[in-house]
Design a protein around this motif. Structure first.
Motif, short mmCIF file in Angstrom:
data_model
loop_
_atom_site.label_atom_id
_atom_site.label_comp_id
_atom_site.label_asym_id
_atom_site.label_seq_id
_atom_site.Cartn_x
_atom_site.Cartn_y
_atom_site.Cartn_z
N LYS A 152 -1.34 -5.60 -5.21
CA LYS A 152 -2.05 -5.08 -4.04
C LYS A 152 -3.46 -5.66 -3.95
N THR A 174 3.01 1.45 -3.29
CA THR A 174 2.21 1.81 -4.47
C THR A 174 1.84 3.29 -4.44
N ARG A 175 1.51 3.79 -3.26
CA ARG A 175 1.13 5.20 -3.14
C ARG A 175 2.30 6.12 -3.52
N ALA A 227 0.83 -1.21 0.00
CA ALA A 227 0.00 0.00 0.00
C ALA A 227 0.86 1.25 0.00
#
Length: 265
Positions: A98, A66-67, A63
């Motif tokens: 994800k 990826t952000r 998470a």
């Protein structure tokens, strides 16, 4: 001079202080862009984000990664869409991983662990990091043209070859070799014979007549015995003394040659 002179100048133009930016100054949109990091591709960017945040590469928090990755991709999309295409492909892969992690794991046989959706990405990242470290070590090796140059020295050589002079020691060695071979073929017969040095000088001159060079050893005939060899050698020395012949040698330890002396006409 400006009316207010106690302000700090924002710039200097041709040595004169400039207290305000010109109204007609044009600055291109990309002129003030500063790239703090340069990446060689999506894997390089991912590896940078993981190492910067001290993430465990074997247990990546998808998470957060990826952000951060998508924020960088959004930045480069506004500037270079063609460059962003490759990064968008990796972004799709991260989103897929994800989403797979949010789903319940697939059932596997008893005693086996379920497959981690991050396994393939981790393998690629570890291989890329290994190759990147190897490339950095190779880059530290001194390279020709970058860290050093090959020394070049030009030596001018004369077109006319210059043969070294024949020394007495070399003549003595050549004479000793002839005597050594003469002893192997000599006849044990004692006889008295009168030999003429002048006669052998004429014989040597006749043998050299019409020839460019004659090897020193070929002027002797060991089968005639040591007395004839001695007289022939003395005849050669007399001819050299009277500058009727020239004794030359191309280089050290090379064969010795004899020729008639050059007589200008």
């Amino acid at each position: 001079m400006p009316e207010v002179v106690d302000h700090v100048a924002v710039a200097r133009l041709y040595g004169e202080p400039l207290f305000a930016m010109p109204q007609d100054l044009y600055i291109p949109p990309d002129a003030l862009e500063v790239f703090l990091e340069a990446f060689q591709g999506p894997l390089d960017l991912l590896l940078y984000l993981i190492r910067k945040q001290n993430f465990n590469i074997l247990d990546i928090p998808m998470a957060a990664l990826t952000r951060q990755y998508l924020s960088y991709v959004d930045e480069i999309r506004t500037r270079n869409l063609e460059l962003a295409a490759e990064y968008l492909l990796m972004a799709a892969m991260l989103i897929e991983i994800k989403s797979r992690m949010l789903l319940p794991p697939k059932k596997v046989a008893e005693g086996q662990e379920p497959e981690d959706p991050r396994a393939e990405l981790v393998r690629r990242l570890l291989e890329y990091e290994q190759m990147k470290l190897a490339a950095a070590k190779l880059n530290e090796v001194p390279q020709f043209g970058r860290d050093f140059l090959r020394a070049q020295v030009f030596i001018e050589q004369s077109l006319q070859p210059r043969f070294p002079d024949v020394h007495v020691v070399e003549l003595q060695q050549a004479w000793a070799d002839i005597l050594k071979r003469a002893k192997l073929v000599q006849h044990h017969k004692i006889s008295r014979e009168e030999l003429s040095v002048r006669e052998h000088m004429s014989i040597v001159l006749r043998r050299l007549q019409g020839k460019r060079f004659v090897e020193f050893e070929n002027l002797f005939e060991p089968e005639q015995g040591v007395p004839v060899l001695v007289v022939t050698f003395i005849a050669l020395l007399e001819l050299a003394k009277e500058t009727l012949i020239e004794i030359t040698q191309a280089e050290a330890f090379a064969p010795i040659y004899v020729r008639l002396a050059y007589t200008p006409t």
